[in-house]
Each structure stands twice: as structure tokens, then as C-alpha cells.
Write a protein that holds these residues in place. Structure first.
Motif, PDB file in Angstrom:
ATOM      1  N   ALA A  99       0.828  -1.203   0.000  1.00 39.87           N
ATOM      2  CA  ALA A  99       0.000   0.000   0.000  1.00 39.87           C
ATOM      3  C   ALA A  99       0.865   1.258   0.000  1.00 39.87           C
ATOM      4  CB  ALA A  99      -0.933  -0.001   1.215  1.00 39.87           C
ATOM      5  N   VAL A 100       1.907   1.263   0.821  1.00 39.25           N
ATOM      6  CA  VAL A 100       2.827   2.410   0.860  1.00 39.25           C
ATOM      7  C   VAL A 100       3.515   2.588  -0.496  1.00 39.25           C
ATOM      8  CG1 VAL A 100       4.950   3.312   1.888  1.00 39.25           C
ATOM      9  CG2 VAL A 100       3.206   2.241   3.345  1.00 39.25           C
ATOM     10  N   ALA A 101       3.927   1.481  -1.108  1.00 45.00           N
ATOM     11  CA  ALA A 101       4.612   1.545  -2.400  1.00 45.00           C
ATOM     12  C   ALA A 101       3.690   2.084  -3.489  1.00 45.00           C
ATOM     13  CB  ALA A 101       5.138   0.164  -2.779  1.00 45.00           C
ATOM     14  N   LEU A 102       2.411   1.678  -3.473  1.00 35.39           N
ATOM     15  CA  LEU A 102       1.459   2.161  -4.466  1.00 35.39           C
ATOM     16  C   LEU A 102       1.265   3.670  -4.362  1.00 35.39           C
ATOM     17  CD1 LEU A 102      -1.258  -0.647  -4.275  1.00 35.39           C
ATOM     18  CD2 LEU A 102       0.153  -0.120  -6.264  1.00 35.39           C
ATOM     19  N   VAL A 103       1.091   4.166  -3.138  1.00 36.17           N
ATOM     20  CA  VAL A 103       0.915   5.604  -2.930  1.00 36.17           C
ATOM     21  C   VAL A 103       2.185   6.353  -3.328  1.00 36.17           C
ATOM     22  CG1 VAL A 103       0.497   7.408  -1.223  1.00 36.17           C
ATOM     23  CG2 VAL A 103      -0.794   5.269  -1.120  1.00 36.17           C
TER      24      VAL A 103
END
Length: 245
Positions: free
Chosen positions: A230-234
Motif C-alpha cells: 500500500a505504501v509503495a502504491l501511494v
């Protein structure tokens, strides 16, 4: 792609669901969200078919909760249209948010959902449509469905079968809708065909591992991995916006 499909299949076989929740965001780190959904939708159908055939006693799940799948199908058609028309950056953010919702579902289930028992048809409509739109747009329908089905206090097998019934109904309709949308979508669907037997083999391997892995340890690791995704996507969307300026 091979590594991602194997990991997602193993995860699905081990806990009974989760293939799109793992595969879609990982693929979306490599390509845009539309391509990620198109490459994983047919393997997802195959995986859900395997899961729905396990356990027996279908009357308790499929025979009772099949109307929920119809609402998911209706929402999926709307979500698939969004997938084809909306820029991929907002959808990528929605995908990251759905991962966060999944990670927080224990807290969300603690809220007062008693109205869903008093108004079962309305609850099935709202949760089913929401799950379908999310399934069509970002390939993740699990958070609203899990929250709704948990309030019904289903047995684990009935919950898993009902989830996979909703997934396979929605994904089958989505594959058809995307397949007739344009030539590029058709090419991506054809390109994903070799991934179907790979996903099926990974699920069967996960089923074999199911009794050997601590469920609590596995869920803990899965939560950490999903949080990182999730952090990587954002971060990926933020970096693209910075570069655009």
C-alpha cells in the motif's frame, strides 16, 4: 508475473481467499492498474472455481446467499466501466485504500452493524454493490464482503464459499465485459491464459501447506506485506505526480 501468481496462489490456497488482494497490487507496481486487472482476472476466475468446489454443504452458503453475488455482478459492470475510462492514478490510490481497509477490518467489524440483520436485503444490496464496483475498478472486493458476511456469523467454510461465489460471478462478468471492450483488452486477456494453470497449481500447493503453517504467523506476515505494498502504491503515484510537474 510468474512469481506474483505463484505467491498469490499459495496465499489463496492457505487461507481460502486473497488471490486478487495479493496479485493485483503487486502487478500494479510493475504496470498500470488496468493492465494489472486484465492480466489477473482469468487466473482469478480459475482460483475461485477451485475454492468454491471445496468443502461441500453448498446449501448453507451458495444456496442461501446467492442473491449477494447478483449485486456484486451489477456493481462489477459499473466498476469495469470506471476501469476503462478513469485515469489509472486515482484507481491506484483506491487500491491502496482498500488494502488499508482490509488491514483495519477487525476494528471496522467492531462497529455496530446490527442494522444489517434488521435489513438483510438492503445490507446485501449496499455491501454487494460496493464490493462489485471495487472489484471491477481495482480487482479487490474483499473488505466490504468480509465485513458483511462476518456480521452474519457464517461458518468458515460457508464464508469462504460465499466469498468465492461472489468473486467468480463478478470476475466472469468482468472478463466478458473487458473482452468485448477493445482489441488491447482482448490481447491482455489472451496473454494471461498461460497463467491460469500456474495459478491453479499454486492454489493446490497452498492447500497442501494449509495444515503445516501457523495461521496466526501467516496472517501477521501477510498484513506486513500488504502494508508495504500500500505504501509503495501511494509512493509510486506521488512520484509520478512530481515528475509530471
Amino acid at each position: 508475473m510468474i512469481a506474483i501468481i505463484v505467491i498469490a496462489g499459495l496465499a489463496h490456497g492457505t487461507i481460502g481467499f486473497g488471490f486478487p488482494l495479493v496479485s493485483t497490487p503487486l502487478v500494479a507496481l510493475l504496470v498500470d492498474i488496468k493492465t494489472a486487472v486484465l492480466l489477473t482476472v482469468l487466473p482469478n476466475v480459475a482460483v475461485n472455481m477451485i475454492s468454491i468446489l471445496r468443502g461441500g454443504n453448498w446449501r448453507e452458503s451458495i444456496g442461501k446467499y446467492w442473491p449477494l453475488a447478483l449485486w456484486v455482478v451489477a456493481g462489477t459492470l459499473v466498476g469495469s466501466r470506471l476501469l476503462l475510462t478513469v485515469p489509472h492514478e486515482p484507481l491506484q490510490i483506491v487500491l491502496a485504500l482498500m488494502i488499508v481497509v482490509f488491514l483495519l477490518q477487525d476494528r471496522l467489524r467492531a462497529l455496530d452493524w446490527s442494522w444489517s440483520k434488521r435489513r438483510p436485503q438492503l445490507a446485501a444490496c449496499l455491501f454487494g454493490l460496493t464490493a462489485g464496483v471495487l472489484s471491477g475498478a481495482v480487482n479487490v472486493a474483499m473488505p466490504p464482503l468480509v465485513i458483511y458476511l462476518m456480521t452474519l456469523e457464517l461458518t468458515p467454510i460457508a464464508l469462504t464459499q460465499t466469498l468465492n461465489l461472489c468473486f467468480i460471478a463478478g470476475k466472469s462478468v468482468q472478463a466478458l465485459a473487458l473482452g468485448v471492450a477493445d482489441a488491447m483488452s482482448q490481447k491482455l486477456l489472451y496473454a494471461s491464459l498461460p497463467l491460469i494453470p500456474l495459478a491453479a497449481a499454486a492454489v493446490w500447493a497452498g492447500l497442501r501447506l494449509q495444515s503445516r503453517i501457523s495461521g496466526e504467523s501467516y496472517r501477521g506476515l501477510l498484513r506486513k506485506v500488504l502494508a508495504a505494498i500500500a505504501v509503495a502504491l501511494v509512493a509510486q503515484v506521488a512520484w509520478a505526480m512530481i515528475r509530471a510537474r
